[in-house]
Write an enzyme that holds these catalytic residues in place. Structure first.
Site, short mmCIF file in Angstrom:
data_model
loop_
_atom_site.label_atom_id
_atom_site.label_comp_id
_atom_site.label_asym_id
_atom_site.label_seq_id
_atom_site.Cartn_x
_atom_site.Cartn_y
_atom_site.Cartn_z
CG HIS A 1 27.76 16.99 49.96
ND1 HIS A 1 28.83 17.39 50.72
CD2 HIS A 1 27.12 18.04 49.63
CE1 HIS A 1 29.17 18.70 50.60
NE2 HIS A 1 28.05 19.14 50.03
C1 UD1 Z 1 23.35 21.50 49.43
C2 UD1 Z 1 24.01 22.60 48.69
C3 UD1 Z 1 25.35 22.47 48.71
C4 UD1 Z 1 26.01 22.28 50.14
C5 UD1 Z 1 25.29 20.95 50.90
C6 UD1 Z 1 25.60 20.72 52.15
C7 UD1 Z 1 22.67 23.54 46.60
C8 UD1 Z 1 22.58 23.54 45.33
N1 UD1 Z 1 23.56 22.74 47.26
O1 UD1 Z 1 23.49 20.25 48.61
O2 UD1 Z 1 26.03 23.73 48.21
O3 UD1 Z 1 27.38 22.14 50.19
O4 UD1 Z 1 23.75 21.23 50.80
O5 UD1 Z 1 25.01 19.38 52.77
O6 UD1 Z 1 22.05 24.09 47.40
N2 UD1 Z 1 18.09 15.25 51.50
C9 UD1 Z 1 17.48 14.47 52.51
N3 UD1 Z 1 17.45 14.96 53.89
C10 UD1 Z 1 17.69 16.32 53.95
C11 UD1 Z 1 18.21 17.09 52.98
C12 UD1 Z 1 18.57 16.44 51.67
O7 UD1 Z 1 17.15 13.16 52.58
O8 UD1 Z 1 17.62 16.83 55.24
C13 UD1 Z 1 18.31 14.62 50.20
C14 UD1 Z 1 17.09 14.56 49.45
O9 UD1 Z 1 16.91 13.47 48.51
C15 UD1 Z 1 17.53 15.74 48.49
C16 UD1 Z 1 19.10 15.37 48.51
O10 UD1 Z 1 19.47 15.08 49.95
O11 UD1 Z 1 17.08 15.46 46.87
C17 UD1 Z 1 20.10 16.63 48.19
O12 UD1 Z 1 19.66 17.80 48.83
P1 UD1 Z 1 19.80 19.22 48.37
O13 UD1 Z 1 19.29 20.19 49.45
O14 UD1 Z 1 19.35 19.31 47.03
O15 UD1 Z 1 21.31 19.55 48.10
P2 UD1 Z 1 22.63 18.97 48.91
O16 UD1 Z 1 23.18 17.74 48.22
O17 UD1 Z 1 22.49 18.57 50.46
#
Ligand code: UD1
Length: 379
Positions: free
Chosen positions: A206
Site C-alpha cells: 500500500h
Molecule cells: C496511510 C499512512 C501510512 C499508513 C497507512 C495504513 C500517511 C502519509 N500514510 O497511508 O503511513 O501505513 O495509512 O493504511 O498518513 N482510501 C479509501 N478508504 C479509506 C482510506 C483511504 O478509499 O478508508 C483511499 C483514498 O483514495 C485515499 C487513499 O486510499 O486517497 C490513500 O489513503 P491515505 O489516508 O492518504 O493514505 P494511506 O495510503 O492509507
C-alpha cells in the site's frame, strides 16, 4: 482528573493505540478524550477495528477523508486546533507516522499543549517517504517520546533529543497481539478462503513509493503472477485498489487462478493469516514486526526498513520492488522450512507485552510532578 487526548485516524493507529485506549478508558483518574481524524473512513479500514478491538467511541470525528498530503495535514491541523481548544487536554498522544500523527502533534505544540509520541525514534533514513517526514518532525516537537526498541532510543539520541524526554516503553502492538492470541487462533479465515491445510503466501502492498509508481507496482504484480506454485492471499488496500484499476492490473489479478484477492481484512483474520503463511510479502511496517513475533519469514518489498531488528534477527528479507529478487526470496523461503524453524529460537525485541501500562504510568508520573507542562516551553 488527568485529561488525555489520543489522536488516531488510520488503520495502524487503531491497532497501536488499542491497548492504551482500553487502559485509559478504565482508569478512574483519567478523562479520555479520544479523537478520530477520519483519515481512514471505509468500514473495513476503521469501524471494523473499533468493533473488533472493543475501542471506546471517539469524542470527535474530524471527518477529514482523502486528499493530497498538504490538504489532509492542513485539514487535520485546523480541526484538531479547535478540538484542543474545546477540550483543553493535559496531554495529546499521537501514534506512529501518518499525516494524522504530524498534524495532531503540530496543532498541540503550537497551543502549548504537551505532546507524547508513541512509537518514537523509528527511522528509515529516507526523507522521500511521507512517513519519515512525519516521524522526524513529530519526534522533534514532542515533549515525551515513547520508543519501542533500543534502536529507536539510539536514533533519538543521535538527533540530539535529551534522555529526559525519551522512555524505552516496548511496543504496544506486541501488547495487543499477546492479549488476543486466542481470538487470533479462533478466526475462521482459513476456512472462509478454503485454505485449511493448504500452503499459501500472504501479500499486502500500500505504500505510496510502491503503488503510486506504475513501474514498481507492475514489477510487484508481475512477480506474484509468476509465484503460482502456492495460493496467494491478497487483501487489497483502498489506495492500491485505485492504482491497480488505473494501471489496468486488476484484471490480471482477478484472472490468476492462484491469487485470492479480498477486501481489507480485520485484525484477527490478518494475524491468523500471517501466523500460518509459508511467508508474507509486504511493504507494511506493522506486518514485518507481527511476522517476526509469529515466527513467519517476511519478504519486504522496500529497499530499507525502520524495523531493523526484523532483518538482523534473520526474519526479514529486503528485496525492493524488484521482480527477480521477490521471486528468488520467495522461492528460497518456501523451499527452506528451516528458516521458519530457526525463527522459533529468535528473541523478541519488542518488550514484555506491558508497553501500554508503562506509558500510562510514565505519563501520569510526569503529569503529577509537573514535568508535563507545555506552557513552560521546556521542549
Ligand atoms: C496511510 C499512512 C501510512 C499508513 C497507512 C495504513 C500517511 C502519509 N500514510 O497511508 O503511513 O501505513 O495509512 O493504511 O498518513 N482510501 C479509501 N478508504 C479509506 C482510506 C483511504 O478509499 O478508508 C483511499 C483514498 O483514495 C485515499 C487513499 O486510499 O486517497 C490513500 O489513503 P491515505 O489516508 O492518504 O493514505 P494511506 O495510503 O492509507
Amino acid at each position: 482528573m488527568f485529561r488525555v487526548m489520543p489522536i488516531v485516524g488510520v488503520r495502524p493507529q487503531f491497532i497501536k493505540a488499542a491497548p492504551l485506549l482500553r487502559l485509559l478508558d478504565e482508569d478512574d483518574e483519567v478523562e479520555l478524550q479520544l479523537v478520530h481524524s477520519g483519515q481512514h473512513y471505509d468500514y473495513e479500514m476503521s469501524k471494523l477495528f473499533f468493533k473488533e478491538l472493543g475501542l471506546p467511541d471517539p469524542v470527535e470525528n474530524l471527518g477529514v477523508g482523502s486528499g493530497s498530503h498538504a490538504e489532509q495535514t492542513a485539514h487535520i491541523l485546523l480541526r484538531v486546533e479547535k478540538v484542543i481548544e474545546k477540550y483543553k487536554p493535559d496531554v495529546v498522544v499521537v501514534f506512529g507516522d501518518a499525516n494524522t500523527t504530524l498534524a495532531g502533534a503540530l496543532a498541540a505544540v503550537k497551543l502549548h499543549t504537551p505532546v507524547a509520541h508513541v512509537e518514537a525514534g523509528l527511522r528509515s533514513w529516507d526523507m522521500k517517504m511521507p512517513e519519515e517526514v512525519n516521524r522526524v518532525l513529530t519526534d522533534h516537537c514532542s515533549q515525551v517520546l515513547y520508543a519501542p526498541t533500543e534502536t529507536a532510543v539510539r536514533n533519538l539520541r543521535r538527533e540530539g533529543i535529551p534522555d529526559s524526554k525519551i522512555s524505552l516503553s516496548g511496543d504496544t502492538m506486541y501488547d495487543l497481539l499477546l492479549k488476543h492470541m486466542t481470538d487470533i487462533e479462533k478466526s475462521d479465515i482459513l476456512k472462509r478462503l478454503s485454505l485449511d491445510g493448504e500452503d499459501y503466501v500472504l501479500m499486502t502492498v500500500h505504500r505510496a513509493e510502491n503503488v503510486d509508481v506504475p513501474e514498481r507496482l507492475s514489477n510487484i504484480i508481475s512477480a506474484v503472477l509468476k509465484l503460482d506454485r502456492l495460493k496467494l492471499v491478497f487483501p487489497i488496500h483502498p489506495r492500491t485498489k485505485n492504482r491497480l484499476k488505473e494501471y489496468k492490473l486488476m484484471k490480471k489479478i482477478k484472472e490468476a487462478k492462484h491469487i485470492i484477492p479480498t477486501d481489507p481484512l480485520g485484525y484477527f483474520d490478518v494475524l491468523k493469516l500471517i501466523k500460518h503463511a509459508k511467508t508474507i510479502l509486504t511493504d507494511s511496517g506493522g506486518m514485518q514486526k507481527e511476522a517476526l513475533i509469529l515466527k513467519t519469514p517476511c519478504i519486504t518489498m522496500r529497499d530499507r526498513t525502520e524495523w531493523i531488528e526484523t532483518v538482523t534477527l534473520g526474519g526479514n528479507f529486503l528485496v525492493d520492488a524488484d521482480e527477480k529478487r521477490i521471486l528468488h526470496a520467495a522461492q528460497r523461503v518456501i523451499e527452506n522450512p528451516e528458516i521458519k524453524d530457526r525463527l522459533k529460537a529468535t528473541p523478541n525485541p519488542y518488550g514484555d507485552g506491558r508497553a501500554s501500562e508503562k506509558i500510562i504510568k510514565d505519563l501520569k508520573s510526569r503529569w503529577c510532578s509537573g514535568i508535563l507542562d507545555g506552557s513552560t516551553n521546556k521542549f
